[in-house]
Design a protein around this motif. Structure first.
Motif, PDB file in Angstrom:
ATOM      1  N   GLY A   7       0.877  -1.121  -0.046  1.00  0.00           N
ATOM      2  CA  GLY A   7       0.068  -0.002  -0.001  1.00  0.00           C
ATOM      3  C   GLY A   7       0.964   1.134  -0.033  1.00  0.00           C
ATOM      4  N   ALA A   8       0.334   2.402   0.235  1.00  0.00           N
ATOM      5  CA  ALA A   8       0.885   3.738   0.073  1.00  0.00           C
ATOM      6  C   ALA A   8       1.624   3.913   1.302  1.00  0.00           C
ATOM      7  CB  ALA A   8      -0.210   4.883  -0.014  1.00  0.00           C
ATOM      8  N   PRO A   9       2.735   4.583   0.951  1.00  0.00           N
ATOM      9  CA  PRO A   9       3.523   4.925   2.325  1.00  0.00           C
ATOM     10  C   PRO A   9       3.036   5.280   3.493  1.00  0.00           C
ATOM     11  CG  PRO A   9       4.746   5.604   0.392  1.00  0.00           C
ATOM     12  CD  PRO A   9       3.149   5.458  -0.261  1.00  0.00           C
ATOM     13  N   GLY A  10       3.389   4.729   4.439  1.00  0.00           N
ATOM     14  CA  GLY A  10       2.511   5.394   5.910  1.00  0.00           C
ATOM     15  C   GLY A  10       1.288   4.575   5.828  1.00  0.00           C
ATOM     16  N   ALA A  11       0.785   4.128   4.964  1.00  0.00           N
ATOM     17  CA  ALA A  11      -0.614   3.389   5.045  1.00  0.00           C
ATOM     18  C   ALA A  11      -0.715   1.675   4.728  1.00  0.00           C
ATOM     19  CB  ALA A  11      -1.710   4.019   4.260  1.00  0.00           C
ATOM     20  N   GLU A  12       0.536   1.061   4.822  1.00  0.00           N
ATOM     21  CA  GLU A  12       0.823  -0.185   4.409  1.00  0.00           C
ATOM     22  C   GLU A  12      -0.257  -1.060   5.240  1.00  0.00           C
ATOM     23  OE1 GLU A  12       4.635   1.789   3.489  1.00  0.00           O
ATOM     24  OE2 GLU A  12       3.326   1.959   5.179  1.00  0.00           O
ATOM     25  N   LYS A  13      -0.621  -2.152   4.532  1.00  0.00           N
ATOM     26  CA  LYS A  13      -1.311  -3.327   5.236  1.00  0.00           C
ATOM     27  C   LYS A  13      -0.601  -4.382   5.462  1.00  0.00           C
ATOM     28  CE  LYS A  13      -5.902  -1.432   3.757  1.00  0.00           C
ATOM     29  NZ  LYS A  13      -7.062  -1.810   3.062  1.00  0.00           N
ATOM     30  N   PRO A  14      -0.921  -5.485   6.334  1.00  0.00           N
ATOM     31  CA  PRO A  14      -0.138  -6.727   6.166  1.00  0.00           C
ATOM     32  C   PRO A  14      -0.519  -7.638   5.080  1.00  0.00           C
ATOM     33  CG  PRO A  14      -1.771  -6.544   7.914  1.00  0.00           C
ATOM     34  CD  PRO A  14      -1.909  -5.286   7.364  1.00  0.00           C
ATOM     35  N   GLY A  15       0.462  -8.323   4.724  1.00  0.00           N
ATOM     36  CA  GLY A  15       0.053  -9.447   3.577  1.00  0.00           C
ATOM     37  C   GLY A  15       0.779 -10.431   3.473  1.00  0.00           C
ATOM     38  N   MET A  16       0.649 -11.599   2.896  1.00  0.00           N
ATOM     39  CA  MET A  16       1.207 -12.731   2.778  1.00  0.00           C
ATOM     40  C   MET A  16       1.207 -13.156   1.241  1.00  0.00           C
ATOM     41  SD  MET A  16      -0.169 -16.582   4.061  1.00  0.00           S
ATOM     42  CE  MET A  16      -0.062 -16.294   5.946  1.00  0.00           C
ATOM     43  N   LEU A  17       2.657 -13.778   1.044  1.00  0.00           N
ATOM     44  CA  LEU A  17       2.751 -14.188  -0.449  1.00  0.00           C
ATOM     45  C   LEU A  17       2.432 -15.753  -0.645  1.00  0.00           C
ATOM     46  CD1 LEU A  17       3.748 -12.864  -2.929  1.00  0.00           C
ATOM     47  CD2 LEU A  17       5.742 -14.304  -2.594  1.00  0.00           C
ATOM     48  N   ASP A  18       1.209 -16.058  -1.164  1.00  0.00           N
ATOM     49  CA  ASP A  18       0.938 -17.335  -1.396  1.00  0.00           C
ATOM     50  C   ASP A  18       1.722 -18.354  -2.223  1.00  0.00           C
ATOM     51  OD1 ASP A  18      -0.041 -17.360  -4.037  1.00  0.00           O
ATOM     52  OD2 ASP A  18      -2.036 -17.339  -3.246  1.00  0.00           O
ATOM     53  N   ALA A  19       1.758 -19.659  -2.523  1.00  0.00           N
ATOM     54  CA  ALA A  19       2.611 -20.451  -3.116  1.00  0.00           C
ATOM     55  C   ALA A  19       2.565 -20.184  -4.674  1.00  0.00           C
ATOM     56  CB  ALA A  19       2.248 -21.967  -2.806  1.00  0.00           C
ATOM     57  N   THR A  20       1.418 -19.469  -5.245  1.00  0.00           N
ATOM     58  CA  THR A  20       1.411 -19.072  -6.440  1.00  0.00           C
ATOM     59  C   THR A  20       2.120 -17.684  -7.018  1.00  0.00           C
ATOM     60  OG1 THR A  20      -0.626 -18.069  -6.482  1.00  0.00           O
ATOM     61  CG2 THR A  20      -0.634 -20.525  -6.375  1.00  0.00           C
ATOM     62  N   GLY A  21       2.511 -16.924  -5.754  1.00  0.00           N
ATOM     63  CA  GLY A  21       3.104 -15.771  -5.829  1.00  0.00           C
ATOM     64  C   GLY A  21       2.134 -14.646  -5.720  1.00  0.00           C
ATOM     65  N   THR A  22       0.805 -14.849  -5.418  1.00  0.00           N
ATOM     66  CA  THR A  22      -0.266 -14.066  -5.104  1.00  0.00           C
ATOM     67  C   THR A  22      -0.240 -13.524  -3.837  1.00  0.00           C
ATOM     68  OG1 THR A  22      -1.636 -15.564  -6.779  1.00  0.00           O
ATOM     69  CG2 THR A  22      -2.714 -13.570  -5.202  1.00  0.00           C
ATOM     70  N   ILE A  23      -0.393 -12.158  -3.546  1.00  0.00           N
ATOM     71  CA  ILE A  23      -0.321 -11.380  -2.412  1.00  0.00           C
ATOM     72  C   ILE A  23      -1.895 -11.695  -1.783  1.00  0.00           C
ATOM     73  CG2 ILE A  23      -0.444  -9.358  -0.994  1.00  0.00           C
ATOM     74  CD1 ILE A  23       1.730  -8.250  -3.289  1.00  0.00           C
ATOM     75  N   ARG A  24      -1.943 -11.963  -0.398  1.00  0.00           N
ATOM     76  CA  ARG A  24      -3.130 -12.366   0.151  1.00  0.00           C
ATOM     77  C   ARG A  24      -3.162 -11.392   1.238  1.00  0.00           C
ATOM     78  NH1 ARG A  24      -6.743 -15.973  -2.397  1.00  0.00           N
ATOM     79  NH2 ARG A  24      -5.529 -17.443  -3.513  1.00  0.00           N
ATOM     80  N   ASP A  25      -4.360 -10.633   1.778  1.00  0.00           N
ATOM     81  CA  ASP A  25      -4.420  -9.646   2.551  1.00  0.00           C
ATOM     82  C   ASP A  25      -4.718 -10.377   4.067  1.00  0.00           C
ATOM     83  OD1 ASP A  25      -4.977  -7.325   3.824  1.00  0.00           O
ATOM     84  OD2 ASP A  25      -7.347  -7.656   3.809  1.00  0.00           O
TER      85      ASP A  25
END
Length: 281
Positions: A7-25
């Motif tokens: 996300g934007a600087p200072g407003a980032e959200k946590p995420g995880m990269l799954d086995a397919t390379g997709t970002i998950r929230d």
């Protein structure tokens, strides 16, 4: 796991990269990737999730630094004997510690702004240690138990300010954005041996650094224990551990960054950063 913040600087959200390379929230699970989320219990909770149940994040989103709540951005100087030699410096008998300003923390692909009075900005690919639980005067035997994981860092350095202007190294290491970290935090369980990681840096497509954490003078467990004797380390704190040879300072003649260049910075298993250099306003 590969954990990240987007996300934007200072407003980032946590995420995880799954086995397919997709970002998950992960924002419905944890408020951010800092504090208790980085503890063994917090990481175990995230590891138990089924990524397929988490919302998909659109491709191409900006990535920020992969951890939040950093209090101390600690750096280690001259931690590779071959880099010490190219710098004309003696091999240190104890780790050389300096601090990078927290303003230096940046996303892995953010532009790097070269200050208008910088003539000798330089690059350094480094392995970054991310602390998961508070470490205060810990032993070497216990040190790795305080590590949440590892990331790529580019310890961008202004050599004139660092070496020719007197005082400590900090002012040559602390320009805004001179410490991009990421793309991910790779948890420690996925890094079989942090002392056997190939690492490299390219400038405008030319390989400048090509090394390995095998040639560190002081290894990860030694550094965590040593730093914790002097600085209490908290979850989200970062120790960046030194660079192999191939920096601009060591070339004959020296080569330094200028606006309009592209760096690619990588460590095997930990991902790749891509940064453009631009002129600061």
């Amino acid at each position: 796991m590969k954990l990240l913040r987007y996300g934007a600087p200072g407003a980032e959200k946590p995420g995880m990269l799954d086995a397919t390379g997709t970002i998950r929230d992960l924002s419905g699970v944890v408020p951010d990737l800092g504090g208790a989320a980085l503890s063994p219990e917090g990481l175990a909770r995230l590891a138990a999730l089924d990524p397929a149940t988490l919302p998909v994040v659109e491709a191409g989103v900006r990535l920020g630094p992969p951890v939040a709540g950093t209090r101390n951005f600690v750096a280690i100087g001259l931690n590779y004997a071959d880099h010490a030699a190219e710098s004309g410096a003696a091999v240190p008998k104890e780790p050389i510690i300096f601090l990078k300003s927290l303003n230096t923390l940046a996303g892995p692909d953010d532009d790097i702004e070269i200050p208008p009075d910088s003539q000798k900005s330089d690059w350094e690919v480094e392995l970054a240690i991310v602390i998961g639980t508070t470490a205060k005067r810990v032993t070497e035997e216990a040190a790795l138990g305080h590590v949440a994981g590892y990331a790529v860092c580019n310890d961008v350095s202004e050599r004139e300010w660092q070496l020719e202007r007197g005082g400590t190294w900090d002012k040559g290491k602390s320009a805004d954005g001179y410490g991009p970290v990421g793309p991910w935090l790779v948890t420690a369980d996925e890094v079989a041996d942090p002392q056997d990681l190939p690492m490299w840096l390219e400038l405008d497509g030319k390989r400048m650094q090509d090394g390995s954490t095998r040639t560190m003078i002081f290894d990860v467990r030694t550094l965590v224990a040593y730093v914790s004797r002097f600085v209490t380390l908290h979850p989200g704190d970062i120790i960046t551990t030194g660079t192999p040879p191939g920096v601009g300072l060591g070339m004959k003649p020296p080569v330094y960054l200028r606006p309009g260049q592209v760096m690619r910075v990588g460590i095997e298993g930990l991902g790749v950063q891509t940064q453009r250099t631009v002129a600061a306003a």
